[in-house]
Structures are given as structure tokens and as C-alpha cells.
Write a protein that holds these residues in place. Sequence first.
Motif, PDB file in Angstrom:
ATOM      1  N   UNK A   1       0.836  -1.206   0.000  1.00 57.12           N
ATOM      2  CA  UNK A   1       0.000   0.000   0.000  1.00 57.12           C
ATOM      3  C   UNK A   1       0.872   1.256   0.000  1.00 57.12           C
ATOM      4  N   UNK A   2       0.352   2.305  -0.594  1.00 60.30           N
ATOM      5  CA  UNK A   2       0.928   3.628  -0.412  1.00 60.30           C
ATOM      6  C   UNK A   2      -0.164   4.664  -0.639  1.00 60.30           C
ATOM      7  N   UNK A   3       0.073   5.871  -0.170  1.00 57.37           N
ATOM      8  CA  UNK A   3      -0.925   6.921  -0.291  1.00 57.37           C
ATOM      9  C   UNK A   3      -0.243   8.274  -0.216  1.00 57.37           C
ATOM     10  N   UNK A   4      -0.962   9.289  -0.633  1.00 56.63           N
ATOM     11  CA  UNK A   4      -0.447  10.656  -0.530  1.00 56.63           C
ATOM     12  C   UNK A   4      -0.780  11.281   0.820  1.00 56.63           C
ATOM     13  N   UNK A   5      -1.405  10.523   1.694  1.00 53.10           N
ATOM     14  CA  UNK A   5      -1.854  11.041   2.980  1.00 53.10           C
ATOM     15  C   UNK A   5      -0.896  10.711   4.113  1.00 53.10           C
ATOM     16  N   UNK A   6      -0.287  11.718   4.692  1.00 54.29           N
ATOM     17  CA  UNK A   6       0.500  11.596   5.915  1.00 54.29           C
ATOM     18  C   UNK A   6       1.386  10.378   6.017  1.00 54.29           C
TER      19      UNK A   6
ATOM     20  N   UNK B   1      -8.731   5.348   2.696  1.00 55.19           N
ATOM     21  CA  UNK B   1      -7.444   6.042   2.830  1.00 55.19           C
ATOM     22  C   UNK B   1      -6.888   6.568   1.513  1.00 55.19           C
ATOM     23  N   UNK B   2      -7.685   6.495   0.444  1.00 54.43           N
ATOM     24  CA  UNK B   2      -7.245   6.977  -0.875  1.00 54.43           C
ATOM     25  C   UNK B   2      -5.919   6.321  -1.283  1.00 54.43           C
TER      26      UNK B   2
END
Length: 427
Positions: free
Chosen positions: A236-241, A295-296
Motif C-alpha cells: 500500500x501507499x498513499x499521498x496522505x500523511x 485512505x485513498x
Amino acid sequence: MKDKYYDFTSSLVMGIIFIIVGIVLLIGKAKLYQELISILIFILWGNAFIHLIRLHLRKQNKREKKRALYFCLFHFFICLMFAILPDFILGIAPLLFSIYLLIISISQFIMGYLELKSKENYGVRYFLIGCIYLAISLPIVFSPINNIDRFLICLSIYIFFLGISFIYDGIIQIIPLKSKNNLKRKIKFTLPKIIEALIPYSVMLEINHNLEVSGQNTYSYHNKLDKSVDLNILIHTSNRGFNRMGHIDICYKGTVISYGCYDEGSRFVGELFGDGVLFTANSKKEYINFCIDNSKKTIFDFGIHLTEKQKTQVEQRIQELINNTYSWNHKQDKNYKNATSYAGKLYKRTKAKFYKFKSGKYKTYFVLGTNCCFLADDIVGKSGMDILSINGIITPGTYYDYLNRALKRKNSNIIYKEIYNKERRAK
């Protein structure tokens, strides 16, 4: 066959280049380092002027001009700092290197304490490794300029062994499968722990770059359609925090297995520690789509083919982990009542089952040690497949880098990669 020998040749060439660079850096040491920094500053000056000229000559929108201006100012600032404080610039790399080693040292001491607390047999080993990291890092932290040679010796050793790893990967490409399996059982090649601190953070940047994927054949990559997918690794990865740092799950026979600090009420020292919680979800599709909605996230799904022996080893390890747990009710999380509990949201969407550990190293979650990657490596890396064996700080980025490179090999057991995000949901 042609691709196999092309991969071997490219790996061999890269390995030789790294070995030569490592040797040259070891011989040149501080003098060569200062010359390289001077060359880099000269390149930065030139690059800044070129972008400044383009800023006036090329037609750009307001956003592009603003970005180009910031780029130029940053380069000019670095060059100015070098002119005013040359020692400061020369000491940055050794200082960052030593601070990172210090972080690893602290993490090793914590892991040693947790291992001894859980009555595992590896606590002393972690303490010894922590002392080695500490002995290397402290002199550089307090005097980075005077210890440039020490820093360069460590860096040159890393580059040298990186070259050996490339050559090793190339040899694995061309030898027969039977011989390759025998070699893997006899030789467990990993980079020395003392240099693992230099594993590049660019792996995470590569994952974040894939958030902007578009076009045909961007979301999937298949290289062995004739083989079955027996196990999936979900990264997983995200642009959030904090989600930028990633997360890893295992999916075996359609069941997602994940480990983390999902009891938010047990967390302390920020989110560094907490009760270790394992959950299982029976629908991979629902779980992936939940992660995207909640979590986008962007999720990289690597499919792996296993032999019958490997399947048995994976199943045995999973069962051993489950046998050391007891059921945990997600409603016990203090955030459940105000509907902010991640475990509560996950259960509502996927009917996941949660477990806490009775004893052992997974009883306490530690973000730099017993984390999601640690458990994934426990199941996958020690199943006999020899996919990965890492020590020190384990990151999803390291996993992604390894799997992505292995995917391109014709004789690896990594079958495919699928990418899921808000534009391409799981079906």
C-alpha cells in the motif's frame, strides 16, 4: 532465452561498475569526496542558470513559472551555502548518514528489549548489532568533517557489496532451475547489516510516482500466464500523511492476512508502539476497495507462484501464528464508540476477524521492528522461496523494489503485478 542473457549481461555490467566505483571511492576518500562535491556545486550553478534563462524564454503557465522559480532559488541557495560555509556542505552527507545509523542503533536496542521480554532467543544479537551501529555513528555525529574518511569507507563497502549483489542476481538468471535452488539453499546472500542504512529512500518515491499512472498496460504486468498464482503480496501507499511510508499484507488462498497496531487505544509514544493485532479478511476485492475508499490508497498486488513444498511451509507458518493468538473484539477499541476506529470501519466493510498475540515478538507492535513487513517476511521470506531476507529497519519500499526487479526476471516465481487505485478498483 535472449532476454535471459540480456538480463545477465546488464546485471553483470552494473555489478562491475558499482565494484569499480566502490574501490575508487575507498582509495580516493576525502580528497575525491571534496572534488565530487565541487563538481556537483558547479553542475547546480549551471542548472540554475539554464532554468532561469528558460523561465524568460519559454512560454509557461503561472504554476509552471512558480515551480521553475522555486527550483532556481533552491539551487542558488545550496550554491551560496557552499560558498559561505563549505565545511557545512561537506559535512551534510556524513551527518545524515550517522543520524540514520543512530536511529537504526536505537531500533535494534528496542528490538533486543522486546525479544528478551517475549523470551525469544535473539535479544542479545540485537543488542550487539545496536552497539556496532552506535560505535560507528557517534564519532561522525559529533564531528562529521573530521570523520569523512570513516563515512566514505562505509559508503564504499556498501557500493562494493551492491555490485556483488547485481552480479549474483545476474548469475541466478542463467543457471538451471535445479542448480539455482541448490545454490539458494547453500548461499543466503544479503547485504551486511552495517550498510543497510544506505538502502535508498528512492524506492518510496518510485511508489509515490506510480500514483499518477495512466494509459494502456500501466496497471498490470504479466510475465508467466501459464502458472498459477498461489500467494499475493499487497503493498500500500498513499499521498496522505504517514500512509506515504506504506504497508504490506499477505493474501493466501483468498484470505488477506495483515498485522499492525489496529487497537488504537493501546498506542503510545505517538504510533511507534502498541498491541500487535493480526486480522484476516476473506474477500481480497472488498478489502482492496475498502483501502481505496477509506485512505485513498494505491495498492500494488504482486502474484507469486509456489511449489507444493512452499505452500506447505506457508500454511504451517500461518497456522503457527494463529495458534499463538486469541480473538480480539474490535469494539474494545476506545475509538469505536465515536465511529473513528479503523478496526470498526474495516469490520463493517469486510467482516474481518481480529486477533491479539498471547506471547512472543508480535505481542508488541514496533513501527521500526516488529511491523507489517517483519511479519510478511516471516511468512514469505522463511517459507523456502528465498524471496527476501532483510535485517535492520524493514520498509515496504524495500519489498517493492525487490519484487519489482524480480518480476522482470524470466525465471522468477513472481508472476504478475496489478495496480489498484480510485481509477482502477478491484473487481
